[in-house]
Structures are given as C-alpha cells and as structure tokens.
Design an enzyme around this catalytic site. Sequence first.
Site, short mmCIF file in Angstrom:
data_model
loop_
_atom_site.label_atom_id
_atom_site.label_comp_id
_atom_site.label_asym_id
_atom_site.label_seq_id
_atom_site.Cartn_x
_atom_site.Cartn_y
_atom_site.Cartn_z
N LYS A 107 114.93 57.32 -53.39
CA LYS A 107 115.66 57.63 -52.16
C LYS A 107 116.66 58.76 -52.36
O LYS A 107 116.91 59.55 -51.45
CB LYS A 107 116.41 56.38 -51.67
N GLU A 114 126.05 55.18 -49.76
CA GLU A 114 126.05 55.94 -48.51
C GLU A 114 127.18 55.44 -47.64
O GLU A 114 127.63 54.30 -47.79
CB GLU A 114 124.74 55.67 -47.73
N ARG A 125 103.36 55.15 -47.16
CA ARG A 125 102.25 54.18 -47.08
C ARG A 125 102.10 53.74 -45.63
O ARG A 125 102.92 54.09 -44.79
CB ARG A 125 102.61 52.95 -47.93
P1 ADP Z 1 107.79 48.18 -43.51
O1 ADP Z 1 108.63 49.37 -43.76
O2 ADP Z 1 106.34 48.45 -43.47
O3 ADP Z 1 108.31 47.36 -42.39
P2 ADP Z 1 108.82 46.19 -45.26
O4 ADP Z 1 110.11 46.74 -45.77
O5 ADP Z 1 108.85 45.09 -44.28
O6 ADP Z 1 107.93 47.37 -44.80
O7 ADP Z 1 107.94 45.75 -46.48
C1 ADP Z 1 106.59 45.43 -46.30
C2 ADP Z 1 106.15 44.55 -47.41
O8 ADP Z 1 106.15 45.24 -48.61
C3 ADP Z 1 107.04 43.35 -47.61
O9 ADP Z 1 106.20 42.31 -48.03
C4 ADP Z 1 107.98 43.78 -48.69
O10 ADP Z 1 108.46 42.67 -49.41
C5 ADP Z 1 107.08 44.66 -49.51
N1 ADP Z 1 107.78 45.78 -50.12
C6 ADP Z 1 108.38 46.80 -49.50
N2 ADP Z 1 108.87 47.68 -50.37
C7 ADP Z 1 108.56 47.20 -51.59
C8 ADP Z 1 108.78 47.66 -52.92
N3 ADP Z 1 109.41 48.79 -53.18
N4 ADP Z 1 108.31 46.90 -53.94
C9 ADP Z 1 107.66 45.76 -53.69
N5 ADP Z 1 107.41 45.29 -52.46
C10 ADP Z 1 107.86 45.98 -51.44
P1 ADP Z 2 114.41 49.59 -47.53
O1 ADP Z 2 113.79 50.56 -48.49
O2 ADP Z 2 114.72 48.28 -48.14
O3 ADP Z 2 113.66 49.54 -46.25
P2 ADP Z 2 116.36 51.25 -46.16
O4 ADP Z 2 117.11 52.32 -46.85
O5 ADP Z 2 115.24 51.66 -45.28
O6 ADP Z 2 115.85 50.21 -47.24
O7 ADP Z 2 117.39 50.36 -45.33
C1 ADP Z 2 117.01 49.12 -44.78
C2 ADP Z 2 117.94 48.77 -43.63
O8 ADP Z 2 119.30 48.69 -44.08
C3 ADP Z 2 117.98 49.79 -42.50
O9 ADP Z 2 116.95 49.61 -41.57
C4 ADP Z 2 119.35 49.53 -41.90
O10 ADP Z 2 119.35 48.41 -41.05
C5 ADP Z 2 120.19 49.21 -43.12
N1 ADP Z 2 120.84 50.43 -43.63
C6 ADP Z 2 120.41 51.21 -44.63
N2 ADP Z 2 121.26 52.24 -44.86
C7 ADP Z 2 122.26 52.11 -43.98
C8 ADP Z 2 123.46 52.86 -43.69
N3 ADP Z 2 123.78 53.94 -44.39
N4 ADP Z 2 124.25 52.43 -42.69
C9 ADP Z 2 123.93 51.33 -41.97
N5 ADP Z 2 122.85 50.57 -42.20
C10 ADP Z 2 122.01 50.95 -43.18
#
Ligand code: ADP
Ligand code: ADP
Length: 473
Positions: A115, A200, A292
């Site tokens: 990230k 962040e 993906r």
């Molecule tokens: P999306 O962005 O498609 O909504 P999610 O964050 O809900 O994805 O994750 C989708 C699935 O993949 C979930 O089962 C989550 O636990 C798994 N997952 C997401 N990111 C990772 C990761 N970096 N490593 C392992 N599993 C992951």
């Molecule tokens: P992941 O890889 O687990 O999906 P993300 O970086 O996409 O992680 O963040 C997951 C969620 O966490 C976001 O959809 C949002 O709700 C919250 N989030 C992440 N970063 C921030 C931020 N800087 N400020 C507020 N909420 C955040």
Amino acid sequence: MFSKILIANRGEIAVRIIRACNDLHIKSVAIYSRIDKESMHVKMASESYEVSSDPLKAYLDGDAIINIAINCGAEAIHPGYGFLSENAEFARKVKNAGIIWIGPDYSVIAKMGDKNAARELMKKNGIPIVPGTKTLNNYSIQEIKIMANKIGYPVILKASNGGGGRGIRVVRNDNDIEDNLAACKREAMAFFKNDEVFMEKYIENPRHIEFQIIADNYGNIVHLLERDCSIQRRHQKLIEIAPSPTMSFDLRRKMGSAAVAAAKAANYTNAGTIEFLVDDLNNFYFMEMNTRIQVEHGVTEEITGFDIIGRQIRSASGEILDLNQSDILHQGYAIEVRINAEDVANDFMPNPGKITTYYPALGPFVRIDSAVYKDYVIPPNYDSMIAKLIVRASSYNLAVNKLVRALEEFTIRGIKTTIPFLLNIAKDRDFRKGNFDTSYIENKIQELMPNEAINKDDIVAVIATAIAIKAGY
Ligand code: ADP
Ligand code: ADP
Ligand code: MG
C-alpha cells in the site's frame, strides 16, 4: 482463446468462475482439499484434483497447484479472491511455468500489494492520497508520535500488505500509539507474514467508493463505474451498491478519470479496483488498489451488463478491449449483501455446520452467487461468507424494496446467518435515504441487532403450542 482453465480457489467465487468458463465453452479444473470433496465447485468443474488433505494448504500450495495445471493441460489459472490471488510470487511462478495468469502481471501485483509503494506511485502521478507516512518500522515511538501530531489525530495505522480489513487500528491520541502499533504489527505478521506498518490521517465518517476497471494487454483501460461499499463492520464490507446512490455526475467523472489514470500509472492489465475514500466535502483520496476480482463485482455486472469474469478471461487470452469509456452505460441500481454463517448476537462468531433447509430468494432481478445447498456441511476452516444476494431495480429506492423482499424470502436453517441483521439494515430509514458512511454499522449496532432469534418457525411453533394447550391437548 483457452481450452482449459484451472481455478485456484473454492466456494462461491470458484463456482462463479466455472460458470464463466462454461459460458465461454472452456473446460474448468477444480482443485480441492479433502473436506471440500463434496463441494459445489468440485461437482461443477469439468475435472477436479485433490491438492492436500490440509484444508488451507490445498489452496495455498502454489507449487502443487502449478503441477496440477501442467499435468492436466490447463493453459491458464484464475486465482479468484483471497488465498493466492494477491501473491506476486505465485503469479510469477505461474508465468514462468508457461501458464497464463488471469490477472495483472506479477510485478504489478507486487507494486500495488504494498500500500505504501502504491501511495507513492499515485502521488507521483498526481492522484490525491490520504495524508500519511511511509513505513514506520524504522522509527522510535517518540518519532512516530511527532509524525502523528504533524498529521493530526485521529490517525489510522495500517499494515502495508494488509487486506480483508485486517491489521488496521484507529488511534486518537499519543497515549494509545504504542499499544496499537504493537497490536497492528502483530496482526500484520500473523496474517500477512510482514509486520511493516504505516500511518494515515483518519478521515472521519467517509464513504468508501471504488471504481471497477477493466484493461487489455495493450494499454486500453476503461472503468465500469463505481460501487459504494461504505456499509462495513470492522473495516470489512457487508453491503455494496452500484452505482453509488449519492454520486454526482461531476464527481463520477473526476473520480473515474483518476481511477483510469491510476491504472495506467501502474501499467495495469486485466480487471482491478481502485478504492477511494470520499470525505463530507466530496474530496476524494486514493486508498488502495485491489489487483484481483472482488467479492462485489456482481453489482457492477448487473448495472452495466458486462460479465467481468468473462472479460478477465478474454483479456488474459489476448483479446483487444472493444470498449470505449462512452460505451459504458448503466441501468438502475444493484445492491449486494454478503450472507455470512455467523451468530450475530454472539459478536458475529462464525457458525459453521449443516444446512438443513435452503431456499434462496428467487424472482425477477434477484441473483444469488453461492456454493451451498441443502445438507451441505459448512466447514469451520474457511471464510464465513456463504452466499451473496444481489438485487437490481430501476431506482435505488426500488432496489431497497427488492432487497427487503428477497431477504424475507431467503431461508437458511440449521446454522445461524446474518440474514436477520441484513434485513434490519435493509429496513432502516437512513439506509434507504442513502444516508450512511463507513461508521454506519458501528453507530447503529444496537438498533440493527435482530430480536433474539425469533424466526417464523418459532412463532408458528409457539402459536401451535398455545392452541394445543388451550384445546386441552
Ligand atoms: P473485496 O475487496 O473483494 O471486498 P475483501 O476485503 O472482502 O475483498 O476480501 C475478500 C476475501 O479475501 C476475504 O475472504 C478476505 O478475508 C480475503 N482477503 C483479502 N485480502 C487478503 C489478503 N491480503 N490475504 C489473505 N486474504 C485476504
Ligand atoms: P483492506 O486492504 O483491508 O481492504 P483498506 O486500506 O482498503 O484495507 O481499508 C479498509 C477500510 O478501512 C476502508 O474501507 C475504510 O472503511 C477504512 N479506512 C482505511 N483507511 C482509512 C482512512 N485513512 N480514514 C478512514 N477510514 C479508513
Ligand atoms: Mg480495501
């Protein structure tokens, strides 16, 4: 075009990919762990192979999976989501084995999977990012506190290689930095085998808006509009809506252009998603790119009419993208809810077990992506999501009506599911008004909690007993 594709996944997404293969007259190869022998993806695929008796290793043993692909003559591998889908090393090995990876190049997965590196790349290309730091791992607590004060509390600590809402901690003052940093690193190490963490600015009450993009191998990229994924619990999405009910034409144009620019900056190929946060003044910030297919791709398919998995396969096979941005139109609104096998009243604890009754909602513009059936036993070893219910209607308001109707129809017995909780959201006024941000569930959790498990059957049983007593039986 390919004649055979191996699917390195299980559950509903494996079934979804098999369906896309069938639609394109491509043979599908399922892999499975011993406990998944009776799974739908195994039954539906043209061929299937047990990788391991270990439930997780079966879907994570890249070398064994590549060997199966070579031996059965699969020309390509679709990784789905989760498991190995964002594992750049696996994608590299697939390519080196002469097999086509249905996704972006491994170098792009590596770059965007970090990230921190992704943020740098976006910044260089003029795409707004949330103010923040690079990795914190080489700094002392004192130095980190100075950085946090400079950004301004609240801040959010995030695992550089995180995903699925894990390895995330919101911190509101100096006193809470040290413990949260340690916890974040521990979680990052446990889930992602890498304890790199960065910080962040925490955007208060933002909306999570993401853009689906699709690209070919020759630099042609379009976006397929946005999804609002603000309805989350513990940073994990529960409900996704396309398009966003609160999006203006002007903001869509700006964010869509930024999403395509982001994908171009990453030399992106195949399908992907650019996730943004939008604050209450409609400022938007790049958050991360998912390299993906996503869980919620179906809502975009429903409003645009494009089969995204089919497009992924066609792009990977070398087809030129035959779409311009102006070809991407949308009709109506689609809403997806993730139905999880969880005990909502017990802190959403996973609730695996045997499904004794299964009646998915049906009727016009109702779609179920699932891999369960009556008498299926949900194993405890995997994600608790068991079905995705997707509805579509001409307006957001009518889509909410349909969601309520479909959730009331959907019957699963034998295990506890999130259906009653989702139904309470669907019936909530603020949800219907589009009046929500990422804090919605946290703020309303008490209100949304289902009345302790009185289902229709119980009511019938109670009435029957009452009548029996009254009648003197
Ligand atoms: P999306 O962005 O498609 O909504 P999610 O964050 O809900 O994805 O994750 C989708 C699935 O993949 C979930 O089962 C989550 O636990 C798994 N997952 C997401 N990111 C990772 C990761 N970096 N490593 C392992 N599993 C992951
Ligand atoms: P992941 O890889 O687990 O999906 P993300 O970086 O996409 O992680 O963040 C997951 C969620 O966490 C976001 O959809 C949002 O709700 C919250 N989030 C992440 N970063 C921030 C931020 N800087 N400020 C507020 N909420 C955040
Ligand atoms: Mg994310």
